[in-house]
Design an enzyme around this catalytic site. Structure first.
Site, PDB file in Angstrom:
ATOM      1  N   ARG A 160       0.811  -1.212   0.000  1.00 57.77           N
ATOM      2  CA  ARG A 160       0.000   0.000   0.000  1.00 57.77           C
ATOM      3  C   ARG A 160       0.848   1.267   0.000  1.00 57.77           C
ATOM      4  O   ARG A 160       0.497   2.276   0.606  1.00 57.77           O
ATOM      5  CB  ARG A 160      -0.966   0.015   1.203  1.00 57.77           C
ATOM      6  CG  ARG A 160      -1.921  -1.134   1.254  1.00 57.77           C
ATOM      7  CD  ARG A 160      -2.875  -1.165   0.070  1.00 57.77           C
ATOM      8  NE  ARG A 160      -3.715  -2.346   0.143  1.00 57.77           N
ATOM      9  CZ  ARG A 160      -3.408  -3.529  -0.395  1.00 57.77           C
ATOM     10  NH1 ARG A 160      -2.275  -3.669  -1.076  1.00 57.77           N
ATOM     11  NH2 ARG A 160      -4.212  -4.566  -0.282  1.00 57.77           N
ATOM     12  N   SER A 239     -11.308  -0.279   2.972  1.00 60.03           N
ATOM     13  CA  SER A 239     -10.501  -0.529   4.171  1.00 60.03           C
ATOM     14  C   SER A 239      -9.958   0.798   4.704  1.00 60.03           C
ATOM     15  O   SER A 239      -9.203   1.480   4.015  1.00 60.03           O
ATOM     16  CB  SER A 239      -9.341  -1.470   3.845  1.00 60.03           C
ATOM     17  OG  SER A 239      -9.832  -2.706   3.377  1.00 60.03           O
ATOM     18  N   GLU A 343      -5.598   4.371   5.966  1.00 56.72           N
ATOM     19  CA  GLU A 343      -5.238   4.203   4.559  1.00 56.72           C
ATOM     20  C   GLU A 343      -5.657   5.391   3.711  1.00 56.72           C
ATOM     21  O   GLU A 343      -4.902   5.836   2.846  1.00 56.72           O
ATOM     22  CB  GLU A 343      -5.861   2.910   4.013  1.00 56.72           C
ATOM     23  CG  GLU A 343      -5.392   2.549   2.623  1.00 56.72           C
ATOM     24  CD  GLU A 343      -5.781   1.143   2.206  1.00 56.72           C
ATOM     25  OE1 GLU A 343      -5.946   0.917   0.990  1.00 56.72           O
ATOM     26  OE2 GLU A 343      -5.919   0.271   3.078  1.00 56.72           O
TER      27      GLU A 343
END
Length: 351
Positions: A160, A239, A343
């Protein structure tokens, strides 16, 4: 290039949250994108890049500067080589590659947002990451004021993360190039256990491309991870927290906390990561810390389908969302000594 003033930004995000932008430009060509960025940089105007809005948390006061919405179009498939304009809708692009019979991104179906965001976040799900198929990223370099082509090896991809995320004020992604695989209508080998189980095959098996895509879409929908304007579980950023990656000492301390809290017979999820570290599950941590599906009594709550998604139930503000996020972060840290990291990108606010 369309220009609006005091323009609402909430409708451009999947959270449907945030105040207005002082100025909103919508660019439909790479030249318009570059011109808008240059103008902002030359005048010292704060600049916010908006793609699909699926990874943005914008403060209730909005953005006092220029928001640039990238709405460029471009899908070019030459053999197994694919080039996408940054503004292409990602999930539509995945569907078109599957229809054309090429493997490599089929398990990334249903992920909201634009193609230009995929290298920034090194988007991944169900055993695939874009870093495994991206060959080059074409971007405007705000430092050198040039358009540059950055090969995969210079993108610094990790979980990520990427060079683009590490230098958020430097590069504006214009085009993304991929190399896919022709496997006689079959998918890439399935890496994710849940996908393989859902299809009744073994990890490493190949399955028909369309079957792989449809299975992933079904799994994502069951978790509220496919956009649906009628379903408030999808009024989210997917998420909200990344899975923690812990060094050896930190992981042992974490295990001790788990055993103290839940018993010696409980083993948390653990997956090998680079440099001898271990990745664990943010969703597991949230749930075991007491934040179950549907948690919350206000207008921002945890999804009823997945503990990793924080959602706007229709009347939330950004501050409502952040209050819930902070409660979850504090609760997980108190229970397990692990600090969750958000995130989505925050604009004008922070946890």
């Amino acid at each position: 290039m369309q220009e609006l003033h005091d323009a609402p930004l909430a409708p451009l995000t999947t959270f449907r949250l945030g105040g207005p932008a002082a100025r909103l430009l919508t660019a439909t060509t790479d030249a318009e994108v570059i011109a808008a960025v240059r103008e902002a940089d030359a005048s010292g105007t704060p600049l916010l890049i908006v793609g699909g809005g699926s990874n943005l948390v914008i403060g209730d006061k909005g953005f006092d500067g220029t928001a640039l919405r990238i709405a460029t179009n471009g899908f070019e498939l030459s053999g197994t080589s694919l080039e996408l304009a940054a503004g292409e809708v990602w999930t539509d692009a995945v569907a078109r590659t599957v229809e054309a019979g090429f493997a490599g991104i089929e398990c990334l179906a249903g992920i909201p947002g634009s193609a230009g965001a995929t290298p920034i976040q090194n988007v991944g799900a169900y055993g695939q990451e874009v870093s495994s198929t991206i060959t080059e990223v074409v971007a405007y370099d705000r430092r050198t004021q040039e358009t540059v082509t950055i090969p995969n090896t210079e993108c610094a991809f990790s979980y990520r993360h990427s060079r683009f995320k590490a230098e958020p004020d430097r590069f504006v992604v214009l085009r993304v190039r991929f190399e896919l695989e022709e496997a006689n209508g079959l998918s890439a080998p399935l890496k994710y256990p849940e996908t393989a189980r859902a299809m009744g095959v073994e990890q490493g098996d190949r399955v028909p491309l369309q079957d792989a895509r449809e299975t992933v879409l079904r799994l994502r929908a069951g978790k509220g991870m496919v956009l649906d304007p009628e379903d408030h579980d999808t009024w989210s950023a997917g998420s909200f927290f990344t899975n923690p990656i812990l060094g050896p000492a930190a992981f042992q301390e974490f295990l001790g906390r788990v055993h103290d809290r839940l018993g010696l017979d409980v083993t948390p999820p653990a997956f090998p990561a680079e440099d001898g570290r271990t990745k664990t599950s943010a969703a597991w941590l949230i749930d075991r810390a007491g934040f179950t599906k549907g948690y919350g009594s206000g207008p921002a709550r945890i999804s009823t389908k997945h503990t990793l998604a924080l959602t706007n139930r229709g009347a939330a503000t950004t501050e409502d969302l952040l209050a819930l996020a902070r409660e979850v972060v504090a609760g997980v840290h108190a229970a397990f000594g692990v600090t969750l990291v958000n995130e989505p990108v925050t604009v004008g606010v922070s946890l």
